[in-house]
Motif scaffolding. Structure first.
Motif, short mmCIF file in Angstrom:
data_model
loop_
_atom_site.label_atom_id
_atom_site.label_comp_id
_atom_site.label_asym_id
_atom_site.label_seq_id
_atom_site.Cartn_x
_atom_site.Cartn_y
_atom_site.Cartn_z
N GLY A 115 64.53 28.02 69.18
CA GLY A 115 65.49 27.02 68.74
C GLY A 115 66.37 27.45 67.59
N ALA A 116 66.38 28.75 67.31
CA ALA A 116 67.21 29.29 66.22
C ALA A 116 67.80 30.61 66.70
CB ALA A 116 66.39 29.50 64.95
N PRO A 117 68.97 31.00 66.18
CA PRO A 117 69.61 32.23 66.65
C PRO A 117 68.87 33.50 66.27
CG PRO A 117 70.85 31.27 64.83
CD PRO A 117 69.82 30.26 65.24
N SER A 118 67.99 33.44 65.28
CA SER A 118 67.25 34.62 64.84
C SER A 118 66.00 34.16 64.10
CB SER A 118 68.10 35.50 63.92
OG SER A 118 68.37 34.81 62.70
N LEU A 119 65.09 35.08 63.91
CA LEU A 119 63.89 34.74 63.13
C LEU A 119 64.28 34.43 61.70
CD1 LEU A 119 60.85 34.42 62.87
CD2 LEU A 119 60.71 36.88 62.39
N ASP A 120 65.21 35.19 61.11
CA ASP A 120 65.62 34.91 59.74
C ASP A 120 66.16 33.49 59.61
OD1 ASP A 120 64.84 37.36 58.84
OD2 ASP A 120 66.85 38.20 58.65
N ALA A 121 66.95 33.05 60.59
CA ALA A 121 67.48 31.69 60.56
C ALA A 121 66.36 30.66 60.65
CB ALA A 121 68.49 31.49 61.70
N ALA A 122 65.35 30.94 61.48
CA ALA A 122 64.21 30.03 61.58
C ALA A 122 63.41 29.99 60.28
CB ALA A 122 63.31 30.44 62.74
N ILE A 123 63.23 31.13 59.65
CA ILE A 123 62.53 31.18 58.36
C ILE A 123 63.30 30.37 57.32
CG2 ILE A 123 61.87 32.70 56.44
CD1 ILE A 123 61.23 34.83 58.60
N ASP A 124 64.62 30.53 57.28
CA ASP A 124 65.43 29.76 56.34
C ASP A 124 65.29 28.26 56.58
OD1 ASP A 124 66.32 32.08 55.17
OD2 ASP A 124 68.23 32.12 56.23
N ALA A 125 65.20 27.87 57.86
CA ALA A 125 65.12 26.44 58.20
C ALA A 125 63.75 25.85 57.89
CB ALA A 125 65.46 26.24 59.67
N LEU A 126 62.69 26.61 58.12
CA LEU A 126 61.34 26.07 58.06
C LEU A 126 60.55 26.51 56.82
CD1 LEU A 126 60.30 26.61 61.79
CD2 LEU A 126 61.13 24.50 60.74
N GLY A 127 60.94 27.61 56.22
CA GLY A 127 60.17 28.16 55.12
C GLY A 127 60.33 27.39 53.82
N HIS A 128 59.38 27.62 52.93
CA HIS A 128 59.41 27.02 51.59
C HIS A 128 59.74 28.09 50.55
CE1 HIS A 128 57.51 23.05 52.56
NE2 HIS A 128 57.17 23.75 53.64
N VAL A 129 60.35 27.66 49.46
CA VAL A 129 60.69 28.57 48.36
C VAL A 129 59.39 29.13 47.79
CG1 VAL A 129 61.82 28.79 46.12
CG2 VAL A 129 62.76 27.23 47.86
N PRO A 130 59.28 30.46 47.66
CA PRO A 130 58.03 31.06 47.16
C PRO A 130 57.94 30.99 45.64
CG PRO A 130 59.60 32.78 47.68
CD PRO A 130 60.26 31.49 48.08
N LEU A 131 57.77 29.79 45.11
CA LEU A 131 57.65 29.64 43.67
C LEU A 131 56.43 30.40 43.16
CD1 LEU A 131 58.44 25.83 43.18
CD2 LEU A 131 59.97 27.78 42.76
N PRO A 132 56.48 30.92 41.94
CA PRO A 132 55.34 31.67 41.39
C PRO A 132 54.09 30.81 41.29
CG PRO A 132 57.32 31.99 40.07
CD PRO A 132 57.63 30.88 41.03
N PRO A 133 52.92 31.44 41.30
CA PRO A 133 51.67 30.68 41.29
C PRO A 133 51.44 29.87 40.02
CG PRO A 133 51.25 33.05 41.08
CD PRO A 133 52.69 32.90 41.44
N TYR A 134 52.15 30.18 38.93
CA TYR A 134 51.96 29.41 37.70
C TYR A 134 52.89 28.20 37.63
CZ TYR A 134 55.42 33.06 36.71
OH TYR A 134 56.46 33.94 36.79
#
Length: 354
Positions: A143-162
């Motif tokens: 459902g997305a043109p590329s894996l990167d596009a799907a990651i951008d749509a579904l992924g979360h910002v990788p905030l630091p563990p602290y």
């Protein structure tokens, strides 16, 4: 050297959980020649440089590396933290997964947003185990043109563990420099988070140039120092690229007697690694892995000034700033920053070492 020599007491309340508006951070300016410091506003930064000085920035871009989904078989929760693409055909990645003990090779999972039209999904399979709890994972987008596009749509910002909260929409813009260009980091080059267009305009007006390098920040930036002796620690290599125009600008600044200022520890590691490799010969262009561990006793060949955030006690990043400014001066300056309640770490305030 003992790792304990780089320890200091940091109250937890000073670890920034949210960012100030760009350009509005506090700035502690440290002068190595006089062993003194003064507090300024970040917008005062251009006044601390001279016309002809050169700022080197890291233009890497953070991607939404945290995928949260469910296992196909049981429906149990899955978190997959993408680290980097593997050097093999297909969308195979190195990743950290949770719960690791249940995600054995062969486990399949899905990350999806059924509310989108059309629905966007990422299907994953755990291929095998690697070192330090890492996994090889194959991913496929639907459902997305590329894996990167799907990651951008579904992924979360990788905030630091602290940062002890979930990410939000504001983080998608704020945990990114305004000049971010080259996708590839799982952590922001945080010294650059303070800049906005107003600060850049003031730097331009003063005749202070800026040029980029690209170093993709890996999860190893959070790697704790688990040894007792500093010299036994090993940093994880991070890929970087040195553009020819940047190499030429550095050479020109050095020839003119102007200062080269690194924006961040990532930029510092890229520049100093470049200075020690064949990349500095010829055009100065190329790709390499920065694997330098910079600690006191290191001789800097490129960096004359360093803009950085405030770092974790006993961390390799604090050791780097101690290498640049001296351990005693840095410990004193950090104690003063704590007394004045500067904010620490990724979303915290800034320090300029001259």
């Amino acid at each position: 050297m003992r790792v304990s020599d780089f320890d200091f007491d940091l109250p937890g309340r000073l670890i920034a959980q949210d960012a100030r508006p760009r350009g509005e951070s506090r700035l502690l300016a440290v002068d190595r020649a006089s062993n003194a410091w003064r507090e300024l506003a970040f917008r005062d930064l251009p006044n601390l440089f001279d016309p002809g000085d050169l700022l080197v920035i890291n233009d890497t871009r953070v991607f939404a590396a945290r995928l949260i989904g469910r296992r196909d078989a049981s429906g149990g929760a899955v978190e997959c933290f993408l680290l980097r693409r593997a050097s093999e055909p297909g969308e195979v990645w190195e990743a950290l997964v949770h719960p690791g003990q249940k995600l054995k090779p062969g486990t399949r999972f899905v990350v999806e947003d059924s509310g989108r039209a059309p629905a966007v999904r990422i299907r994953g399979e755990i291929l095998d185990r690697m070192f330090h709890g890492r996994r090889r994972v194959r991913l496929e987008a639907e459902g997305a043109p590329s894996l990167d596009a799907a990651i951008d749509a579904l992924g979360h910002v990788p905030l630091p563990p602290y940062i002890h909260r979930g990410d939000n929409e504001e983080d998608r813009a704020r945990y990114q420099t305004v000049y971010a260009r080259a996708r590839g980091s799982v952590a922001a080059p945080t010294a650059g988070l303070h800049f906005d267009e107003g600060v850049f305009a003031a730097l331009d007006a003063r005749g202070i140039r800026r040029v980029p390098v690209t170093l993709h920040v890996g999860y190893g930036t959070f790697k704790p120092v688990r040894v007792d002796e500093v010299e036994q620690h090993v940093v994880d290599p991070e890929p970087y690229e040195m553009p020819a125009d940047t190499a030429a600008a550095i050479a020109g600044a050095k020839a003119a007697g102007s200062r080269v200022a690194a924006v961040g520890t990532t930029t510092t590691r890229a520049l100093e690694h470049w200075a020690r490799t064949g990349l500095r010969t010829g055009t100065g262009t190329g790709l390499a892995d920065a694997d330098l561990f910079i600690y006191p006793g290191f001789r800097f060949e490129v960096v004359d000034a360093l803009l950085t955030n405030f770092h974790l006690p006993k961390s390799s990043l604090f050791m780097l700033v101690c290498a640049f400014a001296g351990r005693e001066l840095m410990l004193e300056a950090y104690r003063e920053a704590i007394r004045r309640e500067f904010r620490f770490y990724s979303y915290g305030d800034a320090m300029l070492i001259l």
